[in-house]
Write an enzyme that holds these catalytic residues in place. Structure first.
Site, PDB file in Angstrom:
ATOM      1  N   ARG A  64      46.262  35.650  41.753  1.00 43.43           N
ATOM      2  CA  ARG A  64      46.283  36.793  42.404  1.00 43.43           C
ATOM      3  C   ARG A  64      45.227  37.795  42.227  1.00 43.43           C
ATOM      4  O   ARG A  64      44.370  38.254  42.818  1.00 43.43           O
ATOM      5  CB  ARG A  64      47.613  37.529  42.359  1.00 43.43           C
ATOM      6  CG  ARG A  64      48.477  37.074  43.318  1.00 43.43           C
ATOM      7  CD  ARG A  64      50.198  37.373  42.394  1.00 43.43           C
ATOM      8  NE  ARG A  64      50.151  36.362  41.379  1.00 43.43           N
ATOM      9  CZ  ARG A  64      50.628  35.275  41.518  1.00 43.43           C
ATOM     10  NH1 ARG A  64      51.092  34.960  42.543  1.00 43.43           N
ATOM     11  NH2 ARG A  64      50.686  34.449  40.174  1.00 43.43           N
ATOM     12  N   THR A  65      45.107  37.992  40.644  1.00 44.22           N
ATOM     13  CA  THR A  65      44.172  39.024  40.142  1.00 44.22           C
ATOM     14  C   THR A  65      42.831  38.708  40.468  1.00 44.22           C
ATOM     15  O   THR A  65      41.949  39.428  41.063  1.00 44.22           O
ATOM     16  CB  THR A  65      44.470  39.316  38.582  1.00 44.22           C
ATOM     17  OG1 THR A  65      45.951  39.622  38.413  1.00 44.22           O
ATOM     18  CG2 THR A  65      43.748  40.508  38.360  1.00 44.22           C
ATOM     19  N   LYS A  92      30.069  26.202  23.998  1.00 47.71           N
ATOM     20  CA  LYS A  92      29.313  25.744  23.091  1.00 47.71           C
ATOM     21  C   LYS A  92      28.921  26.698  21.948  1.00 47.71           C
ATOM     22  O   LYS A  92      28.107  26.661  21.140  1.00 47.71           O
ATOM     23  CB  LYS A  92      27.849  25.638  23.728  1.00 47.71           C
ATOM     24  CG  LYS A  92      27.698  24.702  24.786  1.00 47.71           C
ATOM     25  CD  LYS A  92      26.262  24.746  25.420  1.00 47.71           C
ATOM     26  CE  LYS A  92      26.316  23.922  26.619  1.00 47.71           C
ATOM     27  NZ  LYS A  92      24.873  23.964  27.257  1.00 47.71           N
ATOM     28  N   ARG A 114      39.532  39.431  31.905  1.00 47.37           N
ATOM     29  CA  ARG A 114      40.680  39.053  31.629  1.00 47.37           C
ATOM     30  C   ARG A 114      40.442  38.286  30.468  1.00 47.37           C
ATOM     31  O   ARG A 114      39.835  37.379  30.241  1.00 47.37           O
ATOM     32  CB  ARG A 114      41.576  38.366  32.463  1.00 47.37           C
ATOM     33  CG  ARG A 114      42.988  37.773  32.125  1.00 47.37           C
ATOM     34  CD  ARG A 114      43.670  37.083  33.157  1.00 47.37           C
ATOM     35  NE  ARG A 114      44.315  37.970  33.951  1.00 47.37           N
ATOM     36  CZ  ARG A 114      45.440  37.748  34.549  1.00 47.37           C
ATOM     37  NH1 ARG A 114      45.910  36.827  34.849  1.00 47.37           N
ATOM     38  NH2 ARG A 114      45.929  38.830  35.530  1.00 47.37           N
ATOM     39  N   HIS A 144      47.554  46.017  31.701  1.00 50.28           N
ATOM     40  CA  HIS A 144      47.049  45.345  33.102  1.00 50.28           C
ATOM     41  C   HIS A 144      47.064  46.584  33.952  1.00 50.28           C
ATOM     42  O   HIS A 144      47.982  46.552  34.836  1.00 50.28           O
ATOM     43  CB  HIS A 144      47.974  44.341  33.386  1.00 50.28           C
ATOM     44  CG  HIS A 144      47.467  43.374  34.549  1.00 50.28           C
ATOM     45  ND1 HIS A 144      46.377  43.641  35.387  1.00 50.28           N
ATOM     46  CD2 HIS A 144      47.772  42.226  34.967  1.00 50.28           C
ATOM     47  CE1 HIS A 144      46.043  42.849  36.081  1.00 50.28           C
ATOM     48  NE2 HIS A 144      47.136  41.620  35.851  1.00 50.28           N
TER      49      HIS A 144
END
Ligand code: NCD
Length: 316
Positions: A64-65, A92, A114, A144
């Site tokens: 969703r986000t 890497k 996120r 959040h």
């Protein structure tokens, strides 16, 4: 100093709901409302962020986000780049801040981040040039804030106000970045009571200090509430000790139609998703007439549009 604001006190980054003012929160909700056209609830495309480049940096999974941020940025006419972290040079051994410096050199204007580490968006916000904004799309179990704002939008949409409301948040509060951000926002916006409901093992120590009342008995906790917010058991952040069996959790704290009966008749049931049916919520409740779980997702687009255009200084 509040790391979210610039020298003039203007909101530059969106990292947490904790230090935001009531005026700012209401302003963002009002801007979001202006993006939702009353007749068809369709969010139309506007040119507010034309020429801006927004990087979606999701170091942790999301449905969703990430998607609603992408839709929101496109509706504001920005150029959106979804970085696929698994295939980036992070794998890497490049450091987070080196990745950010390189993306900044590609003329980034905004990073939506996120990360499983609490604080990662703060580190990035400190590092970037003054014209770049950082939005926290969920950091560890810390915050959040855009989810909390879309939840506030949903509450105001259905209840028309915050004053006088009783809101219960139920489940794994301890590992939930959503709950923490909601608790700050609800108290800033002036609801009359925020309740948290769950077993001791799933509630943070001294949670009362955040301005909530604690309930271990679900029926008492749901008594006469206007809003119920269910949360998933976030097992990816749990130490083995606090994880109850799903069946046991459902038996004691699962939202069933019968338990919802303790709340007010016009209660709304919310959930940030992803829902685990038959664990924290039964299908009869998730798909029932009190559920506003899918409208929450739709409102998320307008709310994220509002936050991005506010940070970019396009709407005062
Ligand atoms: C939440 C999250 O990722 O913090 N979901 C979301 O963003 N809609 C909640 C969760 O993962 O349970």
């Amino acid at each position: 100093m509040n790391p979210q604001v610039d020298r003039n006190g203007a909101l530059r980054h969106f990292l947490s709901t904790e230090h935001l003012s009531r005026v700012t929160l209401l302003k963002i909700l009002d801007i979001a409302k202006s993006f939702l056209f009353a007749t068809d609830r369709q969010v139309k495309k506007v040119p507010l962020l034309r020429g801006k480049t927004i990087f979606n940096l999701f170091f942790e999974n999301s449905t969703r986000t990430r998607t609603t941020f992408e839709i929101a940025a496109k509706k504001l006419s920005a150029d959106v780049i979804n970085m696929s972290i698994q295939t980036s040079s992070q794998s890497k051994g490049e450091s987070l801040l080196d990745t950010i410096s390189n993306l900044s050199a590609m003329h980034a204007d905004m990073f939506v981040v996120r990360h499983s580490q609490s604080g990662a968006p703060y580190l990035i916000a400190k590092h970037v040039a003054p014209h770049i904004s950082v939005i926290n799309a969920g950091d560890g179990s810390h915050a959040h804030p855009t989810q909390a704002l879309l939840d506030m939008y949903t509450i105001r949409h259905y209840k028309g106000k915050f004053e006088g409301l009783r809101v219960a948040i139920i489940g794994d509060i301890k590992n939930s970045r959503v709950a923490r951000s909601q608790i700050y926002a609800l108290n800033i916006l002036g609801v009359s009571e925020v309740r948290v409901i769950g077993p001791k093992t799933l509630l943070p120590v001294a949670i009362e200090n955040l301005g909530v009342s604690v309930f271990h008995d679900i029926c008492k906790g749901l008594d006469n509430v206007d809003v119920v917010i269910a949360l998933r058991l976030q097992k990816e952040r749990m130490d083995g000790l606090s994880l109850p069996s799903y069946q046991e959790f459902h038996k004691t704290y699962g939202l069933t139609t019968q338990r919802i009966g303790f709340a007010k008749e016009d209660v709304i049931v919310m959930h940030p998703g992803p829902i685990n049916r038959g664990v924290e919520i039964n299908s009869s409740v998730a798909d029932g007439e009190s559920s506003v779980i899918l409208p929450q997702v739709t409102f998320g687009i307008a709310v994220r549009m509002a936050i991005m255009s506010f940070l970019a200084g396009q709407i005062k």
